[in-house]
Design a protein around this motif. Sequence first.
Motif, mmCIF file in Angstrom:
data_model
loop_
_atom_site.group_PDB
_atom_site.id
_atom_site.type_symbol
_atom_site.label_atom_id
_atom_site.label_comp_id
_atom_site.label_asym_id
_atom_site.label_seq_id
_atom_site.Cartn_x
_atom_site.Cartn_y
_atom_site.Cartn_z
ATOM 1 N N TRP A 51 -48.109 -3.382 7.205
ATOM 2 C CA TRP A 51 -47.169 -3.897 6.218
ATOM 3 C C TRP A 51 -46.766 -5.353 6.445
ATOM 4 O O TRP A 51 -46.199 -5.984 5.569
ATOM 5 N N GLY A 52 -47.017 -5.860 7.649
ATOM 6 C CA GLY A 52 -46.662 -7.243 7.927
ATOM 7 C C GLY A 52 -45.189 -7.486 8.138
ATOM 8 O O GLY A 52 -44.724 -8.632 8.094
ATOM 9 N N LYS A 53 -44.427 -6.442 8.344
ATOM 10 C CA LYS A 53 -42.994 -6.528 8.626
ATOM 11 C C LYS A 53 -42.646 -5.523 9.720
ATOM 12 O O LYS A 53 -43.307 -4.487 9.866
ATOM 13 N N PRO A 54 -41.599 -5.797 10.513
ATOM 14 C CA PRO A 54 -41.198 -4.833 11.544
ATOM 15 C C PRO A 54 -40.760 -3.502 10.925
ATOM 16 O O PRO A 54 -40.196 -3.470 9.831
ATOM 17 N N VAL A 55 -41.046 -2.421 11.642
ATOM 18 C CA VAL A 55 -40.558 -1.087 11.262
ATOM 19 C C VAL A 55 -39.694 -0.606 12.417
ATOM 20 O O VAL A 55 -40.170 -0.503 13.552
ATOM 21 N N VAL A 56 -38.430 -0.344 12.130
ATOM 22 C CA VAL A 56 -37.484 0.003 13.191
ATOM 23 C C VAL A 56 -36.928 1.405 12.964
ATOM 24 O O VAL A 56 -36.856 1.891 11.836
ATOM 25 N N ILE A 57 -36.535 2.035 14.070
ATOM 26 C CA ILE A 57 -35.917 3.361 14.016
ATOM 27 C C ILE A 57 -34.445 3.235 14.337
ATOM 28 O O ILE A 57 -34.045 2.516 15.262
ATOM 29 N N GLU A 58 -33.648 3.925 13.565
ATOM 30 C CA GLU A 58 -32.211 4.021 13.829
ATOM 31 C C GLU A 58 -31.865 5.500 13.988
ATOM 32 O O GLU A 58 -32.006 6.268 13.034
ATOM 33 N N ASN A 59 -31.458 5.887 15.171
ATOM 34 C CA ASN A 59 -31.094 7.277 15.427
ATOM 35 C C ASN A 59 -29.643 7.516 15.030
ATOM 36 O O ASN A 59 -28.740 6.844 15.530
ATOM 37 N N ARG A 60 -29.428 8.465 14.113
ATOM 38 C CA ARG A 60 -28.077 8.783 13.644
ATOM 39 C C ARG A 60 -27.868 10.294 13.710
ATOM 40 O O ARG A 60 -27.829 10.981 12.694
ATOM 41 N N PRO A 61 -27.737 10.854 14.923
ATOM 42 C CA PRO A 61 -27.572 12.308 15.053
ATOM 43 C C PRO A 61 -26.169 12.761 14.670
ATOM 44 O O PRO A 61 -25.243 11.952 14.566
#
Length: 325
Positions: free
Chosen positions: A63-73
């Motif tokens: 995609w040419g852009k960062p992919v980030v994870i946000e954990n929201r348990p």
Amino acid sequence: MKLLMTRALLLLLGLFAGGVWLATTSAAQTWPRQPVKFIIPFGPGAGADIGARLILDRLAARWGKPVVIENRPGGDSMIAIQAVMSANDDHTFLWGPSGSFIVHPHIYAKLPYNPDDIVPIARYSITLLSFSVPASLNFKNLADFVERIRKEPDKYNAAAVPGITELAFDNFAVTAGLKMAKVPYKDIVQAANDLGEARIHAYASSYAIVRPHREAGRVKVLALLGRDRAPSAPDIPTAREEGFPALEMEGLVGLFGTKAVSPELRERIGADIVAVSNDKEIEAKLNATAQIPARGGAKEFQAAIDAQRAQVAAIVKTLGLKPTR
């Protein structure tokens, strides 16, 4: 004159529709315009979290852009769901199981979101769900378990992970005529330790939770809840194989968005996730984390979710459940 006006109006409507189509298609082609965020309703190290991280770098490269994870348990997944609903854009997504929001309308009288506003984008994996007992109780198989529990009603207890797993267990218990006390847990993962010590006598959960106890010889897994045997545990039969289809349930995991994501973009993102995960290395790592690869685009995922919704509705009707929370 009227005919000319009608033709002109139809022409304008056609031009407008064509412009809208071109705009949405162009937006899908130029996406993403900023970093992409996957919000996960569990903490780091959960099966869904591990699965998502396996393809982050590949998606970022594609995609040419960062992919980030946000954990929201927490909050029965509603904290994560609300975060996605509040963003309501085409760069913020929910990554996780379908079971939580499918069950929510059947147990909560009021919800802070509309489940119909969650749209499936890509199916990724199936979390292995299991039904386990203490090894020390020497249950031979699921039929032996049912026979012994029926003979001694209210002697044994059980625990189950909330959501579709608990619904499947309750459906099984009712249709099989089992009377067992349900043990509540603040942290249901801790039930695995009590199972190994025979403080509880049955446990419906993800296989990943009980696998270490099984390998240590403290727990016996009587059945997996999915339709098919798992490559990572080929010696464990399915509940349907054992003659108890009421215990069957699939742990569908994938990517979801809001209605802000156009159908064209849903198809593109779904195809990209299928493409980057179509890899033996990814499959091996998923199997190692007690998941089964189950790649599919938006339409395939929608069909699977529709089937699960119908299954859950039928179970709720059988159990006579009403939203009370």
